[in-house]
Design a protein around this motif. Structure first.
Motif, PDB file in Angstrom:
ATOM      1  N   ARG A  10       3.621  -1.372  -7.592  1.00  0.00           N
ATOM      2  CA  ARG A  10       2.897  -0.232  -7.057  1.00  0.00           C
ATOM      3  C   ARG A  10       3.404   0.080  -5.654  1.00  0.00           C
ATOM      4  O   ARG A  10       3.965  -0.792  -4.971  1.00  0.00           O
ATOM      5  CB  ARG A  10       1.391  -0.476  -7.005  1.00  0.00           C
ATOM      6  CG  ARG A  10       0.980  -1.656  -6.133  1.00  0.00           C
ATOM      7  CD  ARG A  10      -0.353  -1.432  -5.442  1.00  0.00           C
ATOM      8  NE  ARG A  10      -0.261  -0.439  -4.380  1.00  0.00           N
ATOM      9  CZ  ARG A  10      -1.232   0.373  -4.024  1.00  0.00           C
ATOM     10  NH1 ARG A  10      -2.392   0.314  -4.620  1.00  0.00           N
ATOM     11  NH2 ARG A  10      -1.062   1.240  -3.044  1.00  0.00           N
TER      12      ARG A  10
ATOM     13  N   GLU B 280      -2.434  -5.521  -3.418  1.00  0.00           N
ATOM     14  CA  GLU B 280      -1.453  -5.155  -2.390  1.00  0.00           C
ATOM     15  C   GLU B 280      -0.776  -6.396  -1.810  1.00  0.00           C
ATOM     16  O   GLU B 280      -1.436  -7.368  -1.440  1.00  0.00           O
ATOM     17  CB  GLU B 280      -2.132  -4.328  -1.292  1.00  0.00           C
ATOM     18  CG  GLU B 280      -2.481  -2.944  -1.836  1.00  0.00           C
ATOM     19  CD  GLU B 280      -3.050  -1.969  -0.816  1.00  0.00           C
ATOM     20  OE1 GLU B 280      -3.004  -0.765  -1.085  1.00  0.00           O
ATOM     21  OE2 GLU B 280      -3.564  -2.419   0.239  1.00  0.00           O
TER      22      GLU B 280
ATOM     23  N   LYS C 213       0.257   9.198   0.726  1.00  0.00           N
ATOM     24  CA  LYS C 213      -0.907   8.377   1.064  1.00  0.00           C
ATOM     25  C   LYS C 213      -2.117   9.210   1.462  1.00  0.00           C
ATOM     26  O   LYS C 213      -2.019  10.058   2.351  1.00  0.00           O
ATOM     27  CB  LYS C 213      -0.562   7.440   2.232  1.00  0.00           C
ATOM     28  CG  LYS C 213       0.458   6.358   1.921  1.00  0.00           C
ATOM     29  CD  LYS C 213       0.111   5.492   0.709  1.00  0.00           C
ATOM     30  CE  LYS C 213      -1.214   4.781   0.773  1.00  0.00           C
ATOM     31  NZ  LYS C 213      -1.504   4.068  -0.504  1.00  0.00           N
TER      32      LYS C 213
ATOM     33  N   HIS D 205      -8.580  -3.179  -2.198  1.00  0.00           N
ATOM     34  CA  HIS D 205      -9.418  -2.144  -1.602  1.00  0.00           C
ATOM     35  C   HIS D 205     -10.897  -2.495  -1.748  1.00  0.00           C
ATOM     36  O   HIS D 205     -11.721  -2.044  -0.969  1.00  0.00           O
ATOM     37  CB  HIS D 205      -9.111  -0.771  -2.213  1.00  0.00           C
ATOM     38  CG  HIS D 205      -7.715  -0.310  -1.887  1.00  0.00           C
ATOM     39  ND1 HIS D 205      -6.631  -0.685  -2.628  1.00  0.00           N
ATOM     40  CD2 HIS D 205      -7.234   0.438  -0.858  1.00  0.00           C
ATOM     41  CE1 HIS D 205      -5.529  -0.172  -2.085  1.00  0.00           C
ATOM     42  NE2 HIS D 205      -5.869   0.507  -1.006  1.00  0.00           N
TER      43      HIS D 205
ATOM     44  N   GLN E 242      -5.516  -6.257   4.275  1.00  0.00           N
ATOM     45  CA  GLN E 242      -5.874  -6.696   2.926  1.00  0.00           C
ATOM     46  C   GLN E 242      -4.656  -7.083   2.086  1.00  0.00           C
ATOM     47  O   GLN E 242      -4.798  -7.395   0.911  1.00  0.00           O
ATOM     48  CB  GLN E 242      -6.665  -5.587   2.206  1.00  0.00           C
ATOM     49  CG  GLN E 242      -5.851  -4.327   1.938  1.00  0.00           C
ATOM     50  CD  GLN E 242      -6.719  -3.140   1.559  1.00  0.00           C
ATOM     51  OE1 GLN E 242      -7.827  -2.986   2.074  1.00  0.00           O
ATOM     52  NE2 GLN E 242      -6.252  -2.288   0.666  1.00  0.00           N
TER      53      GLN E 242
ATOM     54  N   CYS F 148       0.870  -1.177   0.000  1.00  0.00           N
ATOM     55  CA  CYS F 148       0.000   0.000   0.000  1.00  0.00           C
ATOM     56  C   CYS F 148       0.907   1.227   0.000  1.00  0.00           C
ATOM     57  O   CYS F 148       0.814   2.073  -0.877  1.00  0.00           O
ATOM     58  CB  CYS F 148      -0.886  -0.030   1.246  1.00  0.00           C
ATOM     59  SG  CYS F 148      -1.980   1.389   1.345  1.00  0.00           S
TER      60      CYS F 148
ATOM     61  N   ASP G 156      -3.049  -0.668   5.459  1.00  0.00           N
ATOM     62  CA  ASP G 156      -3.752  -1.728   4.725  1.00  0.00           C
ATOM     63  C   ASP G 156      -3.169  -3.134   4.885  1.00  0.00           C
ATOM     64  O   ASP G 156      -3.256  -3.953   3.958  1.00  0.00           O
ATOM     65  CB  ASP G 156      -3.865  -1.350   3.234  1.00  0.00           C
ATOM     66  CG  ASP G 156      -4.898  -0.252   3.013  1.00  0.00           C
ATOM     67  OD1 ASP G 156      -5.661   0.069   3.959  1.00  0.00           O
ATOM     68  OD2 ASP G 156      -4.948   0.289   1.892  1.00  0.00           O
TER      69      ASP G 156
HETATM   70 MN    MN Z   1      -3.966   0.765   0.187  1.00  0.00          MN
END
Ligand code: MN
Ligand code: PEP
Length: 337
Positions: A126, A298, A131, A272, A312, A102, A309
Motif C-alpha cells: 500500500r 503502515e 493524500k 489508523h 503509527q 502512509c 503518520d
Molecule cells: Mn496514513
C-alpha cells in the motif's frame, strides 16, 4: 426482492425471468452459489405487484430483502465472497496483509519497503500517492510520480498495489497503476466517487467513515455495487468517539457484525485505528481473532522522518514480529497467513 430458483432451473428459465424483470425497469443480479442460484431484482419493487413471479417455471420462492442494502447483504448472497485480485484471494481461507507507507515519499524508500515486506510473505503493498490531509499545508502526495514508483515496486517484486483515489477526475490514471483502489474514510460518503469506482471493474477497499454507522458503511458499499462493481472489501479503521487515548476507537465488534450482515470480505486497519505504533500489533492480533480477512498496516523504514503518520508506522523488525504473532492467531482461527 430475491428470487430463489429451484436447483433444476434451466438457463432458459433464468433468462426468461431476467428478461421480464428488466422489462419492468429493474436491474437483475445473478448470484450463483454452490447449492442455489438466486436473482436479485433491484429497483422500484412496486412494479412487481402485477407480476406473479412465483408462478414462473424454475422459481422456488420470492423473498423481499428487508435491509436497505441489497447486493451487499447476506440475504442476497449467503456464502462469503472471495475477491480475486489478479489471482490472489481476499476473503478466503488465507488472511491477506497489505503493508506499506502512509504516503509514497520517494523511489528508494518504496522499493526498500517492498523488498522487506515481500520477505515476510505479504502479497500487497500500500502507499498513498494522493493524500487526504487534514491541513492543506502538509504533504499532499507525489501524485503520478508516486503511482509510477508503486508500479515499479510491483514490477520488481510481484507485489500487488493498493492506493487511494480521492477524485473521480483521476480515476483513469489511478486505474492504470493500481490493482486495488482504496476509498478513504473521509470519502466514504462521497457518492459521486463511489458511483465512479462502481462503474469500473477494479476491486475497491472501502474504508469506514470517521463517524459512519455500520448501516451507512454498507449503504456506501451498495452504491459501488449498484453500478456493477461487486468487488468491494470493507475496511474497519476506527471511528470517532469521546476517547482520546487513541487516535480513533477501533471498532472491532464491527467485524463480526459486518460478517453477519454482509457476504463481503472485511479487513482491519489497526494503524489508523489506534494511531500509535506500539498499539498496532495487539490490535492486529485482535483483528485476526475477530475474524478479519486481512490486515492493512503502515510500515516505514524510519518513522521519525515519515512525511505522514510516522507515529503509527511500524519499523521492519516490529512488522516482522507482528507477522509472527498474527500468523499464530490465524492458525488458531483455522486460517492461513
Ligand atoms: Mn496514513
Ligand atoms: C490511509 O490509509 O493512509 C488513510 C488516509 O486512511 P483513512 O482514510 O482510513 O484515514
Amino acid at each position: 426482492m430475491i428470487i430463489v430458483l429451484r436447483p433444476d432451473a434451466t438457463e432458459e428459465q433464468i433468462g426468461h425471468i431476467k428478461e421480464r424483470l428488466e422489462g419492468l425497469g429493474l436491474a437483475v443480479h445473478i448470484s450463483r452459489g454452490k447449492e442455489r442460484t438466486v436473482l436479485g431484482a433491484i429497483g422500484d419493487e412496486r412494479v412487481l405487484q402485477e407480476l406473479p413471479l412465483a408462478a414462473f417455471p424454475g422459481v422456488e420462492k420470492v423473498v423481499p430483502i428487508l435491509k436497505p442494502y441489497k447486493l451487499a447483504s447476506r440475504e442476497f448472497h449467503s456464502e462469503n465472497t472471495v475477491i480475486h485480485v489478479n489471482g490472489v484471494p481476499i476473503g478466503g481461507k488465507k488472511i491477506q496483509v497489505i503493508a506499506g507507507p502512509c504516503a509514497v515519499e520517494n523511489r528508494e524508500m518504496l522499493l526498500q519497503i517492498a523488498g522487506e515486506i515481500k520477505k515476510e510473505g505479504v502479497s500487497f503493498i500500500r502507499g498513498g500517492a494522493f493524500k487526504p490531509r487534514t491541513s492543506p499545508y502538509t504533504f499532499q502526495g507525489l501524485g503520478l510520480e508516486g503511482l509510477q514508483y508503486l508500479a515499479e515496486a510491483r514490477e520488481k517484486t510481484g507485489l500487488l498495489v493498493v492506493t487511494e483515489l480521492m477524485d473521480p477526475r483521476d480515476i483513469e490514471m489511478v486505474y492504470q497503476y493500481t490493482d486495488v483502489i482504496q476509498i478513504g474514510a473521509r470519502n466514504m460518503q462521497n457518492f459521486r466517487l463511489l458511483t465512479e469506482v462502481g462503474s469500473y471493474d477494479k476491486p475497491v477497499i472501502l474504508k469506514r467513515g470517521l463517524s459512519a454507522t455500520v448501516k451507512e458503511f454498507l449503504m456506501s458499499a451498495e452504491y459501488i455495487m449498484s453500478k456493477g462493481n461487486h468487488n468491494v472489501i470493507l475496511c474497519e479503521r476506527g471511528i470517532r468517539t469521546f476517547e482520546t487515548a487513541t487516535r480513533n476507537t477501533l471498532d472491532l465488534s464491527a467485524v463480526p457484525v459486518l460478517k453477519q450482515l454482509s457476504h463481503l470480505p472485511v479487513i482491519v486497519d489497526p494503524s489508523h485505528g489506534v494511531g500509535k505504533w506500539d498499539l498496532v500489533t495487539p490490535m492486529a492480533r485482535a483483528g485476526v481473532a475477530a475474524g478479519a480477512d486481512g490486515i492493512l498496516v503502515e510500515v516505514h523504514p524510519d518513522p521519525e522522518k515519515a512525511m505522514s503518520d510516522g507515529e503509527q508506522s511500524l519499523k521492519f523488525p516490529v512488522f516482522k514480529e507482528m507477522m509472527r504473532q498474527i500468523r499464530a492467531i490465524a492458525q488458531v482461527m483455522g486460517r492461513e497467513l
